[in-house]
Scaffold this motif. Structure first.
Motif, mmCIF file in Angstrom:
data_model
loop_
_atom_site.group_PDB
_atom_site.id
_atom_site.type_symbol
_atom_site.label_atom_id
_atom_site.label_comp_id
_atom_site.label_asym_id
_atom_site.label_seq_id
_atom_site.Cartn_x
_atom_site.Cartn_y
_atom_site.Cartn_z
ATOM 1 N N UNK A 89 27.502 -59.760 -22.936
ATOM 2 C CA UNK A 89 26.420 -59.193 -23.736
ATOM 3 C C UNK A 89 25.395 -60.241 -24.142
ATOM 4 N N UNK A 90 25.796 -61.493 -24.173
ATOM 5 C CA UNK A 90 24.885 -62.559 -24.593
ATOM 6 C C UNK A 90 24.925 -63.699 -23.582
ATOM 7 N N UNK A 91 23.883 -64.522 -23.613
ATOM 8 C CA UNK A 91 23.838 -65.688 -22.729
ATOM 9 C C UNK A 91 24.970 -66.653 -23.051
ATOM 10 N N UNK A 92 25.345 -66.748 -24.333
ATOM 11 C CA UNK A 92 26.440 -67.645 -24.728
ATOM 12 C C UNK A 92 27.763 -67.178 -24.129
ATOM 13 N N UNK A 93 28.001 -65.881 -24.113
ATOM 14 C CA UNK A 93 29.218 -65.350 -23.481
ATOM 15 C C UNK A 93 29.197 -65.647 -21.989
ATOM 16 N N UNK A 94 28.058 -65.401 -21.356
ATOM 17 C CA UNK A 94 27.941 -65.613 -19.914
ATOM 18 C C UNK A 94 28.208 -67.064 -19.542
ATOM 19 N N UNK A 95 27.714 -67.998 -20.353
ATOM 20 C CA UNK A 95 27.781 -69.414 -20.007
ATOM 21 C C UNK A 95 29.201 -69.913 -19.808
ATOM 22 N N UNK A 96 30.157 -69.318 -20.535
ATOM 23 C CA UNK A 96 31.531 -69.801 -20.476
ATOM 24 C C UNK A 96 32.411 -69.049 -19.481
ATOM 25 N N UNK A 97 32.008 -67.848 -19.088
ATOM 26 C CA UNK A 97 32.864 -67.025 -18.235
ATOM 27 C C UNK A 97 33.153 -67.650 -16.865
ATOM 28 N N UNK A 98 32.156 -68.266 -16.185
ATOM 29 C CA UNK A 98 32.464 -68.869 -14.877
ATOM 30 C C UNK A 98 33.511 -69.976 -14.960
ATOM 31 N N UNK A 99 33.583 -70.658 -16.089
ATOM 32 C CA UNK A 99 34.565 -71.738 -16.244
ATOM 33 C C UNK A 99 35.977 -71.196 -16.060
ATOM 34 N N UNK A 100 36.243 -70.013 -16.597
ATOM 35 C CA UNK A 100 37.595 -69.454 -16.577
ATOM 36 C C UNK A 100 37.829 -68.466 -15.439
ATOM 37 N N UNK A 101 36.803 -68.214 -14.645
ATOM 38 C CA UNK A 101 36.973 -67.317 -13.506
ATOM 39 C C UNK A 101 37.751 -68.053 -12.412
ATOM 40 N N UNK A 102 38.895 -67.517 -11.966
ATOM 41 C CA UNK A 102 39.730 -68.230 -10.993
ATOM 42 C C UNK A 102 39.060 -68.472 -9.655
ATOM 43 N N UNK A 103 38.059 -67.674 -9.314
ATOM 44 C CA UNK A 103 37.354 -67.853 -8.046
ATOM 45 C C UNK A 103 36.184 -68.821 -8.207
ATOM 46 N N UNK A 104 35.618 -68.897 -9.393
ATOM 47 C CA UNK A 104 34.436 -69.743 -9.589
ATOM 48 C C UNK A 104 34.810 -71.186 -9.929
ATOM 49 N N UNK A 105 35.206 -71.451 -11.163
ATOM 50 C CA UNK A 105 35.515 -72.830 -11.559
ATOM 51 C C UNK A 105 36.999 -73.040 -11.858
ATOM 52 N N UNK A 106 37.737 -71.963 -12.011
ATOM 53 C CA UNK A 106 39.189 -72.018 -12.056
ATOM 54 C C UNK A 106 39.791 -72.857 -13.167
#
Length: 313
Positions: A89-106
């Motif tokens: 919902x916010x840019x701040x939420x978006x900024x951290x999600x790729x870090x924990x995505x197992x396919x992106x930054x894992x």
């Protein structure tokens, strides 16, 4: 409701210090944000490509290929949600999600904070930015977003035209040739592009079914349903901005189009309209293409003119 008029995308004031922005830039380009120190935010969001990557699908840690196309980072304060499915919902939420995505930054935010806060090359940057010795989750996100807020829309013939149109319409018109002007007229009228691609952002910030969900097939993508778990959202995707269109090819959520004429042909046909077959014939959740799309009956000349205008973006 009439479409919002076309106008320049103006950045909102950046209420963060130069030190915070510099820290965000360092973090954005740092591969240590990934589990094995191989992938950074910049790996998929390249500055020369309007912070997209020109791949069909995003590629993350261990060479894993995702299921969706990397979107350009444009006008983050103008969006009401983030990602193709709007799960942030916010840019701040978006900024951290790729870090924990197992396919992106894992990785995990906790591990990233440990790495960054222990690193000698971050100590001075963190102290200068926040007067603290360590980042927490909120400051990590704030720093990344502060840097992302500095991203300008790349200059294009369209940005020069729309800027000039605010002060001297006749000079603005002179920037476009006859075919491009015809395409602009079609974009605003017969081609119905502004039904969804409106305003300064060239997006309505909404979610629609265009028919490219491949429901029940190998390439199935349930779209916004992934974020809401609401069956009414199956097959819906957020309307992307058309700004920096030339830098952010290929297009659509699955990167399935490399030709603007192909995109125009899709919408000229009224979008994709797959029919449920076999076991899906009576499936109440089979996505229906939005009623906003209609067959346009554009002539060959009109389609070429529309493409000519889109090439100015």
């Amino acid at each position: 409701m009439p479409a919002a008029p076309l106008k320049p995308l103006k950045a909102k004031p950046i209420n963060q210090s130069d030190e915070i922005i510099a820290l965000g830039e360092k973090l954005f380009n740092d591969t240590r944000l990934s589990r094995d120190n191989t992938v950074s935010c910049a790996s998929c969001h390249e500055s020369r490509l309007a912070f997209s990557d020109r791949r069909k699908l995003a590629v993350g840690i261990d060479g894993q290929v995702g299921t969706r196309n990397t979107q350009a980072i444009i006008g983050i304060d103008h969006w009401q949600s983030f990602f193709w499915d709007g799960r942030a919902k916010t840019a701040a939420q978006q900024a951290l999600m790729p870090i924990e995505n197992p396919i992106e930054m894992g990785s995990s935010v906790e591990l990233v904070l440990k790495k960054v806060n222990r690193a000698e090359d971050y100590k001075k940057s963190i102290l200068n930015a926040f007067g603290k010795e360590a980042l927490n989750k909120e400051l990590l996100a704030l720093s990344l977003v502060a840097f992302e807020r500095t991203f300008d829309v790349p200059e294009s013939l369209f940005t020069r035209f729309i800027d000039k149109a605010q002060t001297n319409p006749s000079e603005a018109v002179a920037l476009l040739n006859d075919q491009q002007l015809e395409g602009l007229h079609l974009f605003r009228t017969k081609a119905r592009c502004m039904t969804c691609h409106e305003g300064a952002l060239l997006s309505d910030n909404e979610f629609h079914v265009t028919g490219l969900h491949f429901y029940g097939r190998r390439l199935q993508d349930l779209g916004r349903f992934d974020a809401t778990q609401d069956p009414a959202d199956i097959g819906k995707f957020r309307t992307p901005s058309l700004l920096a269109l030339q830098q952010s090819t290929p297009w659509m959520h699955n990167g399935g189009f490399q030709s603007l004429l192909g995109v125009v042909n899709l919408y000229n046909a009224g979008g994709a309209r797959p029919k449920p077959r076999a076991k899906f014939k009576n499936d109440p959740h089979f996505p229906k293409t939005t009623e906003l799309l209609h067959k346009l009956k554009l002539s060959k000349q009109e389609k070429n003119a529309l493409v000519a205008f889109l090439q100015t973006l």
